[in-house]
Design a protein around this motif. Structure first.
Motif, PDB file in Angstrom:
ATOM      1  N   UNK A 174      29.070  43.349  67.076  1.00 14.58           N
ATOM      2  CA  UNK A 174      28.555  43.990  68.279  1.00 14.58           C
ATOM      3  C   UNK A 174      28.464  42.911  69.348  1.00 14.58           C
ATOM      4  N   UNK A 175      29.124  43.126  70.496  1.00 12.15           N
ATOM      5  CA  UNK A 175      29.132  42.129  71.564  1.00 12.15           C
ATOM      6  C   UNK A 175      28.706  42.793  72.862  1.00 12.15           C
ATOM      7  N   UNK A 176      27.544  42.386  73.367  1.00 10.74           N
ATOM      8  CA  UNK A 176      27.035  42.919  74.627  1.00 10.74           C
ATOM      9  C   UNK A 176      27.132  41.839  75.699  1.00 10.74           C
ATOM     10  N   UNK A 177      27.680  42.202  76.832  1.00 10.85           N
ATOM     11  CA  UNK A 177      27.748  41.301  77.987  1.00 10.85           C
ATOM     12  C   UNK A 177      26.439  41.450  78.755  1.00 10.85           C
ATOM     13  N   UNK A 178      25.717  40.360  78.910  1.00 13.67           N
ATOM     14  CA  UNK A 178      24.411  40.426  79.554  1.00 13.67           C
ATOM     15  C   UNK A 178      24.234  39.314  80.581  1.00 13.67           C
ATOM     16  N   UNK A 179      23.128  39.359  81.306  1.00  7.99           N
ATOM     17  CA  UNK A 179      22.845  38.393  82.353  1.00  7.99           C
ATOM     18  C   UNK A 179      21.795  37.378  81.949  1.00  7.99           C
ATOM     19  N   UNK A 180      21.057  36.908  82.929  1.00  4.66           N
ATOM     20  CA  UNK A 180      20.109  35.818  82.716  1.00  4.66           C
ATOM     21  C   UNK A 180      18.977  36.175  81.759  1.00  4.66           C
ATOM     22  N   UNK A 181      18.658  37.446  81.644  1.00  4.67           N
ATOM     23  CA  UNK A 181      17.541  37.867  80.781  1.00  4.67           C
ATOM     24  C   UNK A 181      17.993  38.207  79.359  1.00  4.67           C
ATOM     25  N   UNK A 182      19.159  37.719  78.982  1.00  6.81           N
ATOM     26  CA  UNK A 182      19.730  38.084  77.679  1.00  6.81           C
ATOM     27  C   UNK A 182      18.828  37.696  76.515  1.00  6.81           C
ATOM     28  N   UNK A 183      18.248  36.503  76.554  1.00  7.67           N
ATOM     29  CA  UNK A 183      17.402  36.055  75.440  1.00  7.67           C
ATOM     30  C   UNK A 183      16.173  36.946  75.298  1.00  7.67           C
ATOM     31  N   UNK A 184      15.592  37.327  76.426  1.00 14.05           N
ATOM     32  CA  UNK A 184      14.420  38.205  76.397  1.00 14.05           C
ATOM     33  C   UNK A 184      14.804  39.583  75.855  1.00 14.05           C
ATOM     34  N   UNK A 185      15.965  40.093  76.296  1.00 16.75           N
ATOM     35  CA  UNK A 185      16.431  41.386  75.796  1.00 16.75           C
ATOM     36  C   UNK A 185      16.688  41.337  74.295  1.00 16.75           C
ATOM     37  N   UNK A 186      17.235  40.217  73.837  1.00 17.02           N
ATOM     38  CA  UNK A 186      17.528  40.082  72.409  1.00 17.02           C
ATOM     39  C   UNK A 186      16.247  40.147  71.584  1.00 17.02           C
ATOM     40  N   UNK A 187      15.174  39.546  72.086  1.00 18.08           N
ATOM     41  CA  UNK A 187      13.884  39.615  71.391  1.00 18.08           C
ATOM     42  C   UNK A 187      13.367  41.051  71.360  1.00 18.08           C
ATOM     43  N   UNK A 188      13.512  41.744  72.486  1.00 14.25           N
ATOM     44  CA  UNK A 188      13.040  43.121  72.570  1.00 14.25           C
ATOM     45  C   UNK A 188      13.834  44.053  71.653  1.00 14.25           C
ATOM     46  N   UNK A 189      15.095  43.681  71.409  1.00 17.18           N
ATOM     47  CA  UNK A 189      15.970  44.532  70.606  1.00 17.18           C
ATOM     48  C   UNK A 189      16.038  44.116  69.144  1.00 17.18           C
ATOM     49  N   UNK A 190      15.253  43.127  68.739  1.00 16.31           N
ATOM     50  CA  UNK A 190      15.319  42.640  67.356  1.00 16.31           C
ATOM     51  C   UNK A 190      15.012  43.739  66.347  1.00 16.31           C
ATOM     52  N   UNK A 191      14.037  44.576  66.660  1.00 14.65           N
ATOM     53  CA  UNK A 191      13.679  45.678  65.765  1.00 14.65           C
ATOM     54  C   UNK A 191      14.820  46.689  65.674  1.00 14.65           C
ATOM     55  N   UNK A 192      15.445  46.995  66.810  1.00 18.26           N
ATOM     56  CA  UNK A 192      16.569  47.928  66.828  1.00 18.26           C
ATOM     57  C   UNK A 192      17.728  47.389  66.002  1.00 18.26           C
ATOM     58  N   UNK A 193      17.985  46.098  66.121  1.00 20.38           N
ATOM     59  CA  UNK A 193      19.075  45.479  65.360  1.00 20.38           C
ATOM     60  C   UNK A 193      18.863  45.668  63.862  1.00 20.38           C
ATOM     61  N   UNK A 194      17.660  45.395  63.411  1.00 17.66           N
ATOM     62  CA  UNK A 194      17.349  45.502  61.984  1.00 17.66           C
ATOM     63  C   UNK A 194      17.467  46.948  61.506  1.00 17.66           C
ATOM     64  N   UNK A 195      16.941  47.886  62.282  1.00 15.32           N
ATOM     65  CA  UNK A 195      16.974  49.297  61.894  1.00 15.32           C
ATOM     66  C   UNK A 195      18.397  49.846  61.864  1.00 15.32           C
ATOM     67  N   UNK A 196      19.271  49.282  62.692  1.00 17.97           N
ATOM     68  CA  UNK A 196      20.631  49.819  62.827  1.00 17.97           C
ATOM     69  C   UNK A 196      21.647  49.126  61.924  1.00 17.97           C
ATOM     70  N   UNK A 197      21.211  48.091  61.183  1.00 14.83           N
ATOM     71  CA  UNK A 197      22.103  47.448  60.232  1.00 14.83           C
ATOM     72  C   UNK A 197      22.702  46.135  60.682  1.00 14.83           C
TER      73      UNK A 197
END
Length: 227
Positions: free
Chosen positions: A161-184
């Protein structure tokens, strides 16, 4: 087109690829007069924010794999990837049929094998496209927790999975950590993909487990209560 071509060559893009990308920029500009495909219109911005930015995922895409571009809009990043990497089997998905008519035309005129699919990702992920791709790429579509959920089921185990993101990418990645785990997915990696003076990031995760049959949920549930 000449200015776009010269900028691409200046950035060490191979001549045949640069010519294809410059032609795409010309086609996109003409189509943009008829449809709202992009707000980025100056030659420099098109080169750095569209074309070169799209190519930052190239090193992570293995030869000959099947790639799905979710929310392709005017063909970004799918068309530039198809031009630069003709070995890739690229499908570009979008919910706006009018945009896809133009994108299909771009793909054909540029002699790529890329194809388009019209529909909503959260619905198509429960059909024949489920688990059909080695990688999903997506740019400027949704917040990462949402994008993670609507992308996961399309990807084979072991895929990316490759998402193109901006300056807030690291913060978004932290926010999405739970989603990542739930989705495999495994943990997100945030990679600096700066292009010229423009700050861009790639957020990448490997699919390490099958996605539960109930995922993705309906759009209303995804929006109202992201993972």
């Amino acid at each position: 087109m000449d200015e776009v071509l010269q900028l691409l060559l200046k950035n060490n893009i191979e001549e045949n690829v640069a010519k294809g990308l410059a032609k795409y920029a010309e086609l996109l500009s003409e189509a943009n007069k008829k449809a709202n495909l992009t707000r980025i219109t100056s030659p420099e911005d098109v080169v750095y924010k569209h074309l070169l930015d799209s190519l930052t995922a190239v090193p992570y895409l293995k030869n000959g794999i099947k790639v799905l571009d979710i929310g392709t809009g005017g063909g970004i990043p799918g068309i530039p990837l198809a031009v630069a990497r003709p070995d890739l089997k690229i499908t570009m998905l979008d919910a706006t049929e009018n945009k896809l008519k133009f994108v299909a035309g771009f793909a054909e005129e540029l002699h790529t094998t890329a194809k388009v699919v019209w529909g909503r990702a959260e619905m198509l992920a429960h059909g024949e496209m489920r688990g059909a791709f080695d990688a999903v790429v997506s740019r400027a579509v949704a917040a990462l927790p949402v994008l993670t959920e609507i992308s996961a089921a399309f990807i084979k185990k072991g895929g990316l999975f490759i998402a193109y993101k901006g300056m807030n990418a690291a913060e978004e990645a932290k926010e999405a950590a739970s989603a990542a785990k739930k989705c495999g997915f495994g943990p997100f990696r945030v990679i600096d993909a700066k292009v010229g003076e423009f700050e861009h990031k790639l957020v990448i995760a490997e699919k390490i487990a099958e996605t539960a049959p109930s995922i993705p949920r309906t759009w209303a549930k995804i929006k109202s209560k992201p993972f």
